[in-house]
Scaffold this motif. Structure first.
Motif, PDB file in Angstrom:
ATOM      1  N   ARG A 141      51.842  51.819  77.227  1.00  0.00           N
ATOM      2  CA  ARG A 141      53.134  52.486  77.107  1.00  0.00           C
ATOM      3  C   ARG A 141      52.921  53.797  76.359  1.00  0.00           C
ATOM      4  N   GLY A 142      53.888  54.729  76.523  1.00  0.00           N
ATOM      5  CA  GLY A 142      53.763  56.046  75.911  1.00  0.00           C
ATOM      6  C   GLY A 142      54.977  56.377  75.062  1.00  0.00           C
ATOM      7  N   PHE A 143      54.816  57.260  74.085  1.00  0.00           N
ATOM      8  CA  PHE A 143      55.865  57.679  73.147  1.00  0.00           C
ATOM      9  C   PHE A 143      56.076  59.176  73.305  1.00  0.00           C
ATOM     10  N   ASP A 144      57.389  59.596  73.476  1.00  0.00           N
ATOM     11  CA  ASP A 144      57.676  61.008  73.716  1.00  0.00           C
ATOM     12  C   ASP A 144      58.136  61.733  72.460  1.00  0.00           C
ATOM     13  N   GLY A 145      57.874  61.118  71.312  1.00  0.00           N
ATOM     14  CA  GLY A 145      58.312  61.691  70.045  1.00  0.00           C
ATOM     15  C   GLY A 145      59.622  61.105  69.571  1.00  0.00           C
ATOM     16  N   THR A 146      60.299  60.424  70.502  1.00  0.00           N
ATOM     17  CA  THR A 146      61.582  59.791  70.149  1.00  0.00           C
ATOM     18  C   THR A 146      61.595  58.319  70.494  1.00  0.00           C
TER      19      THR A 146
END
Length: 492
Positions: A141-146
């Motif tokens: 999974r990835g995190f977009d800063g939020t």
């Protein structure tokens, strides 16, 4: 919050609102002033939103124990255009032989552990294929800063790897010839894996055998493993041996997981011997000829002739012979070696008696000698020269130089080597010959004079009048001419 923020109408463009750092809604208010009164407060709802990123990896297969970087598999997107800042991975395979994650901070991540990797460091996240055949479920999974994306699961299957095949057929090279073995090499891999490197081995231990060359080693020793990356294969060369012969070499290939078997091939260093020929020739007795004008040489490989050898099979004392600047008369049955650049300095002289003898020539191309080529040199019989002096008249005691009186000819074109004179007048007052060695040669004596000293002989008229017979003959280096008689008359 809960603070009145007053802004002049002229400065309204410098007022900004920033969305929340998390999603949610809140109420804000605004009112205006017309210079006299404030308007009513107007409330509005501000909602902060974020679209989750999407990160996926499709199902993958790797060979057992194969290493791959995860970033080559991963696809990420974000509807808001936010950059992915962080990734998390999860390994669901708990078997001791299952695949696993590797990062610079942990060489073997345990299963069921959250593995967090910054986007900037994603290229350093690797997966190692299982040590046994099997499948397992992994997640990303990835995190977009939020916000984090949903976990995406993918199946990783570890499969048996089929080693590649590398082959080189037996090859031939001309001695000292350079070539790239890349043009000889054939490789294949059942799974379509890319060949990443090669190894070569030279089994020829002879000092003159063929060898491998690379940019970092100009002459690889035999029985040494030579590692060459596939991207550098074009910079590998082989030089044929400096002498003819065969040797065994080997090659194998690596597909990133396994080496192929060694494949042996024979490398033969070849050379086609040159050809040297001289046709049969005929010479006059003692005639000189340059061998360069007779000799023809060729080489099928285009090699330059570097030297020649000659052999004289004529053993008679009066047979033809070879001459070089280092030996004016080479003995028969002797190998006479001459550099190709000195061929014009080799001469042959015809024999001093009629006859035929066999001589030989061969050439060297820097590697091999040609076969000996035989040729016959036939010496023609010598024709004796002719020498004459016409009848002469002198006054009493008058001197005359002989050199200007002698006529010489030779059918074979041989120059005069010497002369003899004879005085047949026995009277005490008769004419006579003079040379610097004897001021008055007695009558009835053979007077020897070299052709170079012909101007050194004089003839003197008698002390009294009278007539007498004198003689002259010439030598051409082989035979004397017949005596020629001429009359000397002494007058007052």
């Amino acid at each position: 919050a809960n603070t009145t923020i007053e802004v002049s109408a002229d400065d309204l463009t410098n007022v900004w609102v920033r969305g929340g750092s998390t999603t949610g809604s809140e109420t804000l208010w605004v009112r205006a002033f017309d210079g006299s009164d404030w308007g009513n407060w107007d409330s509005f709802a501000l909602t902060t939103t974020n679209s989750l990123p999407v990160v996926t990896i499709s199902d993958q297969s790797v060979h057992m124990d194969q290493w791959v970087t995860v970033n080559n598999w991963l696809t990420a997107s974000d509807a808001d255009g936010d950059a992915i800042t962080t990734y998390q991975f999860w390994d669901g395979g708990t078997a001791a032989t299952s695949a696993y994650f590797w990062t610079p901070t942990n060489s073997h991540w345990d299963a069921n552990t959250t593995i967090e990797v910054s986007a900037a460091d994603l290229a350093n996240a690797w997966i190692h294929g299982g040590s046994a055949v099997g499948s397992e479920t992994l997640w990303v999974r990835g995190f977009d800063g939020t916000a984090w994306s949903n976990w995406d699961s993918f199946t990783l299957t570890s499969t048996v790897n089929t080693a590649p095949v590398a082959t080189i057929n037996d090859q031939s090279l001309h001695v000292n010839q350079w070539t790239k073995p890349q043009g000889w090499l054939t490789t294949s891999d059942a799974e379509g894996d890319t060949i990443t490197k090669y190894q070569f081995w030279d089994g020829g231990t002879g000092a003159n055998s063929a060898y491998f060359w690379t940019a970092d080693n100009s002459h690889w020793a035999a029985n040494t493993t030579i590692d060459v990356s596939a991207s550098d294969l074009a910079n590998l060369w082989i030089q044929g041996g400096s002498t003819t012969g065969s040797e065994t070499m080997w090659v194998r290939a690596f597909d990133g997981t396994a080496w192929s078997n060694w494949d042996s091939f024979n490398l033969t260093s070849t050379n086609t011997a040159p050809t040297a020929t001289i046709n049969d020739h005929t010479l006059n007795a003692a005639q000189w000829a340059q061998l360069v004008n007779w000799t023809t040489a060729s080489d099928a490989d285009g090699d330059a002739i570097t030297k020649y050898q000659f052999w004289d099979g004529g053993t008679a004392a009066n047979s033809a012979y070879f001459w070089t600047p280092t030996n004016s008369h080479w003995a028969s049955s002797t190998a006479i070696e001459v550099s190709a650049s000195d061929l014009a300095s080799v001469w042959v002289q015809g024999g001093t008696a009629a006859g035929t003898e066999t001589m030989y020539v061969r050439a060297f191309d820097g590697t091999s000698w040609s076969s000996w080529d035989s040729f016959n040199v036939t010496t023609l019989a010598n024709h004796a020269p002719d020498a004459s002096i016409s009848n002469q008249t002198l006054h009493v005691n008058e001197w005359s130089q002989i050199g200007s009186l002698v006529s010489y000819s030779d059918v074979d074109g041989n120059p005069a080597a010497a002369y003899q004179f004879w005085d047949g007048g026995t009277g005490a007052n008769s004419g006579y010959f003079w040379t610097s060695a004897n001021s008055h040669w007695a009558a009835g004596s053979a007077i020897d004079v070299s052709a170079a000293d012909l101007d050194d002989i004089w003839m003197r008229g008698g002390a009294t009048t009278g007539t007498e017979t004198m003689y002259v003959r010439a030598y051409d280096g082989i035979d004397w001419s017949a005596w020629h008689a001429f009359t000397l008359s002494t007058i007052v």
